[in-house]
Design a protein around this motif. Structure first.
Motif: not given
Length: 637
Positions: A164-179
């Motif tokens: 929920k904290d990352l729901e507004d973050l672009p999906s490519e940023y989530v994949q690139r910067y988070f595990e």
């Protein structure tokens, strides 16, 4: 920022603020009284305190209350890329401008003041990593994230967030910067090392220095006007010359235009005004009014200064003619005085070492500086230069672009040394951060071990209690076992008695020469003695359980119905009938059958008894014997 009229203060409320400052080291006297009183009042309503004096007594008596009050006052509302349009502008225009004004190996220092749970700091990390690339980001960037809330800082150091904290973050940023780990999203550890969290009170503590980009969004709004002024002076001191300040949409800075100039008022982005310079262009370039110099040879000094610059520099006019080229540029690019004034397109420098005209046109169109990195130029046999170009617009007092400056930084000579120094610094910083991280992990492990010891002690107590309960249960089971043994002995005695009774009844039935048949209320045979077996040739195991009227014997059993039915209903009923039959030997015999009710202890009919004897050789006393037998059996039952 417009000043607001503060509500009348209360002596009891001010006493609470003084107590917090003296005992806990947190100075809230600079905060807006309206916000503070509303939040303290909210906490007072939770614990049912009527006035500030009672609440101060409660604070002094209950140390845990301070944490609850602190969390109520410091409301941490944050998320990734809050106000996306402002962040897009920061990424597309401001960060490239900052990078273009610095050499390729300069460190980039960023401060997130009031970082809360870390979303803002990691948003800055993503923006800079996108602009520089991951390797350059790790080598050059340091992000200092501060807050006064230790609980929020502890959460930020974990760098773990929910979906929920990352729901507004672009999906490519989530994949690139988070595990994705254990149901949470964790910021990459190698990038996390560039973000340093620490406690800093903007009101009391000294600012971090030499900052290129300072982000302080929606934080000043909680302070009074005087406190805001003091904080802004600290932020001004923290920034390098021409450093950038990024604020929240609720903060205007209108009353502080003397120390900050707006770059974009809509997105609340400002640049530092160096001390002594009051006027700047909208793009942050100092504008010095024209005035007559007291120096007679000022033009000659300017020319000599430009010409002696150790960095190669050329200036192109608005109509693409070469206006200036210093001595270093003439030497490197083989320019002469005859080339001054010529169109840029006619000169070799326009396309070697790199095609200049598209970049110059971009600077004019976008009215911002552009940096061109990693330019390699084969100057001569075996001589390769590594260059970085900084191309900047020259803007007049009337806000017109009068030319473009192109600076060629030669990064060949010191590139290896700087890389080694950067690597050494990075290793030292990484070692320090790893040590700090290890210390935090050890503290966490120690706390976990302490908690585990307490849990084991609790478990031991629970096991001891369980053992006592089991011992009690065992004693109860032993007592129950003794009772069951007694019951078992009693049942064994009763079984023996029943066996004796059954044996007695069986011997009585066996001793009777007459055939005796006992039926229940359903007219099913429950007893069939040896006399009946001898008379009809049907064994007891074949007869018992069968319906009396269904027996296939030489006796016309159907004619017994009128005799048996009344006996089943009337406990006092007895009757005799004489029937012609065929015995088991196939001989015709005359049989007298006496039928009486089988009475239970309550005197009710529980079935019927039939006594059968042939009339051949029967004594005159036979009827009395049969009736007596039936009554005796009934009484015994």
């Amino acid at each position: 920022m417009n000043e607001q009229i503060e509500p009348a203060t209360d002596e009891g409320f001010e006493a609470i603020l003084d107590y917090l400052k003296e005992t806990r080291g947190f100075d809230f006297t600079g905060y807006k009284r309206s916000s503070l009183m509303r939040r303290v009042g909210r906490r007072m309503s939770v614990i049912s305190c009527e006035d500030y004096g009672d609440y101060l007594d409660h604070l002094q008596a209950n140390s845990d209350e301070f944490g609850a009050l602190f969390n109520t006052i410091l409301i941490n509302v944050t998320n990734f890329f809050r106000d996306p349009d402002a962040w897009d502008y920061l990424q597309s225009d401001i960060v490239p401008m900052i990078l273009a004004e610095r050499s390729p190996d300069d460190q980039i220092r960023v401060w997130s003041a009031g970082c809360a749970s870390g979303e803002e700091a990691y948003s800055l990390a993503i923006v800079l990593a996108e602009s520089l690339g991951l390797e350059q980001f790790r080598q050059r960037v340091k992000i200092y994230a501060t807050d006064v809330d230790e609980e929020a800082l502890a959460q930020a150091r974990q760098a773990a967030y929910t979906a929920k904290d990352l729901e507004d973050l672009p999906s490519e940023y989530v994949q690139r910067y988070f595990e994705h780990t254990a149901g949470r999203y964790v910021f990459h550890k190698d990038l996390r090392r560039s973000v340093i969290f620490g406690r800093n009170d903007l009101v009391q503590d000294a600012p971090i220095s030499r900052i290129d980009l300072l982000v302080c969004r929606n934080t000043l709004m909680y302070f009074t006007a005087d406190t805001q002024t003091n904080i802004l002076r600290k932020l001004h001191f923290a920034l390098v010359p021409r450093g950038v300040l990024f604020m929240g949409k609720a903060e205007m800075l209108l009353s502080h235009s003397r120390i900050f100039d707006p770059v974009n008022l809509r997105y609340r982005i400002f640049r530092k005004v160096p001390t002594g310079i009051q006027n700047t262009s909208p793009f942050g370039h100092p504008l010095i009014p024209e005035r007559r110099s007291s120096l007679e040879q000022v033009d000659e000094l300017r020319a000599l200064t430009f010409d002696s610059n150790p960095v190669a520099q050329v200036v192109v006019t608005a109509d693409d003619a070469l206006a200036l080229a210093n001595q270093q540029a003439q030497q490197i690019f083989t320019l002469t005085d005859r080339d001054i004034g010529r169109p840029l397109r006619d000169l070799e420098i326009s396309y070697r070492p790199v095609e200049l005209r598209p970049y110059i046109e971009q600077v004019r169109m976008e009215r911002r500086a552009v940096r061109v990195k990693d330019v390699e130029w084969q100057r001569g046999p075996g001589e390769v230069l590594a260059l970085e170009l900084h191309i900047s617009p020259l803007i007049s007092l009337s806000d017109d672009i009068v030319g473009v400056s192109v600076v060629f930084h030669d990064v060949t000579t010191n590139h290896r040394l700087l890389a080694e120094l950067a690597t050494a610094n990075r290793q030292r910083e990484n070692a320090y951060e790893e040590l700090q991280s290890t210390t935090e992990e050890l503290e966490t492990t120690n706390e976990e071990l302490q908690s585990t010891v307490e849990e084991l002690e609790t478990t031991n107590e629970e096991l001891q209690s369980t053992n006592e309960e089991l011992e009690t249960t065992n004693e109860e089971l032993q007592s129950t076992n003794d009772e069951l043994q007694t019951i078992n002995n009693t049942l064994r005695d009763r079984t023996s008695e029943l066996d004796d009774v059954n044996e007695f009844l069986e011997s009585v039935l066996t001793s009777l020469r007459a055939g005796v048949v006992v039926v229940n209320q359903q007219m099913r045979v429950v007893a069939w003695n040896a006399g009946a077996e001898d008379l009809w040739g049907l064994r007891s195991e074949e007869a018992e359980g069968e319906h009396l009227l269904n027996l296939d014997i030489g006796l016309p059993v159907a004619e017994l119905r009128p005799v048996v039915r009344p006996a089943l209903a009337d406990a006092s009923f007895t009757e005799q009938v004489v029937l012609e039959a065929v015995n088991r030997r196939g001989r015709s015999v005359t049989v007298r059958i006496a039928c009486g009710a089988l009475r239970n202890r309550r005197g009710e009919s529980a079935g019927a008894i039939l006594v059968m004897e042939t009339l051949d050789g029967i004594s005159d006393a036979l009827p009395d014997v049969k009736q007596g037998t039936a009554r005796g059996d009934g009484d015994r039952r």
